[in-house]
Design a protein around this motif. Structure first.
Motif, PDB file in Angstrom:
ATOM      1  N   GLY A 129       0.811  -1.214   0.000  1.00  0.00           N
ATOM      2  CA  GLY A 129       0.000   0.000   0.000  1.00  0.00           C
ATOM      3  C   GLY A 129       0.839   1.257   0.000  1.00  0.00           C
ATOM      4  O   GLY A 129       0.519   2.225  -0.698  1.00  0.00           O
ATOM      5  N   ASN A 130       1.923   1.255   0.769  1.00  0.00           N
ATOM      6  CA  ASN A 130       2.783   2.429   0.837  1.00  0.00           C
ATOM      7  C   ASN A 130       3.715   2.544  -0.371  1.00  0.00           C
ATOM      8  O   ASN A 130       4.041   3.649  -0.796  1.00  0.00           O
ATOM      9  N   SER A 135      -4.895   2.111  -1.113  1.00  0.00           N
ATOM     10  CA  SER A 135      -5.986   1.138  -1.003  1.00  0.00           C
ATOM     11  C   SER A 135      -6.089   0.236  -2.227  1.00  0.00           C
ATOM     12  O   SER A 135      -6.421  -0.953  -2.099  1.00  0.00           O
ATOM     13  N   SER A 136      -5.838   0.772  -3.408  1.00  0.00           N
ATOM     14  CA  SER A 136      -5.932  -0.030  -4.640  1.00  0.00           C
ATOM     15  C   SER A 136      -4.928  -1.181  -4.613  1.00  0.00           C
ATOM     16  O   SER A 136      -5.259  -2.313  -4.986  1.00  0.00           O
ATOM     17  N   ALA A 137      -3.715  -0.891  -4.190  1.00  0.00           N
ATOM     18  CA  ALA A 137      -2.686  -1.934  -4.119  1.00  0.00           C
ATOM     19  C   ALA A 137      -3.035  -2.965  -3.053  1.00  0.00           C
ATOM     20  O   ALA A 137      -2.874  -4.170  -3.266  1.00  0.00           O
ATOM     21  N   VAL A 155      -5.429  -2.357   7.658  1.00  0.00           N
ATOM     22  CA  VAL A 155      -4.271  -1.804   6.953  1.00  0.00           C
ATOM     23  C   VAL A 155      -4.675  -0.625   6.076  1.00  0.00           C
ATOM     24  O   VAL A 155      -3.962   0.382   6.005  1.00  0.00           O
ATOM     25  N   ILE A 156      -5.822  -0.730   5.414  1.00  0.00           N
ATOM     26  CA  ILE A 156      -6.307   0.384   4.591  1.00  0.00           C
ATOM     27  C   ILE A 156      -6.487   1.632   5.442  1.00  0.00           C
ATOM     28  O   ILE A 156      -6.106   2.741   5.049  1.00  0.00           O
ATOM     29  N   THR A 157      -7.067   1.457   6.634  1.00  0.00           N
ATOM     30  CA  THR A 157      -7.247   2.596   7.546  1.00  0.00           C
ATOM     31  C   THR A 157      -5.906   3.210   7.912  1.00  0.00           C
ATOM     32  O   THR A 157      -5.732   4.441   7.872  1.00  0.00           O
TER      33      THR A 157
END
Length: 335
Positions: A129-130, A135-137, A155-157
């Motif tokens: 994600g980073n 969020s897409s990844a 994790v998205i949060t």
């Protein structure tokens, strides 16, 4: 079917209408505060209003639409203002910078996660994600490693919280270190911020030209999404975890593909100025409305609800990302 379509539009209108109204107010205010600009004021007004008067659930669908869909269209319109000559300014150094950043972020994020006691799935999603596109990844990586929905949501949060903080702080850091240096500021933002919206928002705090170049760095990261998912899949196989998806299902976002097509067209054919001018004006409005929506959706209470270990993880990853960006901008001579 027709009723469902009408209902869908009705649910979008309240949040979309508020986002447009905040954007208009920001644009008008920018006449009297030109140093801040409409984009900066839009997100600032949105943050204040979203955390005070406009917390109603009825606004949720429309602000989400404004933040995501309008930003996607603004990326497509950006293609009318970008040519191969523009992209060539990034050069091999720019590509090397992105690859070095992604590698560093992935490895360090997984190691920090393990050190703090997070599961391998959560560390892997946090890394992707980073490193790639927020969020897409995470949504693409989660099924490939067999992650649970609860893990994915957490994790998205965390990634969004981290991206929000960096979105507001990195432009200030860039201004202090690089002044008005276009490529350095663009690399700092486009090479670190997690989502497309955060890149646009952060770069807009500097100027419109920085938005264009920061998005080039960001799009380069997004193009590596399939590669990252493939690597994580192979890593999961070696660890003996059940694979639950197929790599063929992972794709580059549609707006990135259309952006590249429009960019190729713009580079090969001399389009009338009305295309460039109109795309710039419409794209700027889409961005401003989207930034207002991002501000309206930014809930400070979420910062307080997350546990100390989560916040520590986010802070450490953010520090590593920022320091790595500063180091690689220097080593790869992004200028």
């Amino acid at each position: 079917m027709r009723y469902e379509s009408l209902h869908k539009y009705k649910t979008i209108l309240p949040g979309l209408g508020l986002s447009i109204l905040v954007a208009i107010i920001a644009k008008i205010s920018a006449i009297f505060l030109p140093d801040l600009g409409g984009a900066t004021l839009a997100i600032l007004f949105g943050i204040v209003l979203g955390n005070t008067f406009f917390k109603q659930e009825v606004l949720e669908v429309g602000t989400k639409f404004s933040e995501s869909v309008l930003l996607e269209y603004s990326v497509v319109l950006l293609g009318f203002t970008v040519t191969f000559q523009t992209i060539s300014r990034l050069g091999l150094n720019g590509l090397g910078y992105i690859m070095a950043m992604m590698t560093t972020v992935i490895i360090s994020t997984i190691l920090i996660g393990k050190r703090l006691g997070f599961s391998d799935n959560m560390s892997t999603m946090m890394a992707g994600g980073n490193a790639v596109c927020g969020s897409s990844a995470i949504g693409a990586i989660a099924p490939s490693i067999g992650a649970k929905d609860e893990e994915k949501g957490q994790v998205i949060t965390l990634v969004n919280l981290l991206g929000t903080v960096m979105m507001l702080t990195l432009p200030l850091l860039g201004a202090m270190l690089y002044g008005k240096h276009l490529l350095a500021n663009s690399a700092l933002l486009g090479g670190t911020l997690q989502s497309v919206g955060q890149v646009v928002a952060g770069a807009s705090l500097i100027n419109q030209e920085t938005v264009s170049y920061a998005m080039l760095f960001k799009i380069t990261r997004i193009l590596f999404l399939v590669v990252v998912v493939f690597i994580f899949q192979q890593r999961t196989k070696k660890q003996g975890t059940t694979q639950v998806t197929n790599l063929k299902k992972v794709s580059v976002p549609w707006y990135v593909i259309v952006f590249l097509i429009v960019c190729i067209l713009n580079s090969c054919i001399k389009l009338p100025h009305i295309f460039n001018d109109s795309a710039h004006q419409i794209g700027t409005w889409f961005e401003t409305i989207a930034l207002a929506a991002i501000g309206l959706r930014l809930d400070f209470k979420k910062f307080m609800k997350e546990g100390l270990s989560f916040l520590t993880y986010g802070v450490l990853v953010g520090i590593v990302q920022t320091l790595a960006a500063l180091l690689f901008i220097y080593l790869f001579r992004i200028s």
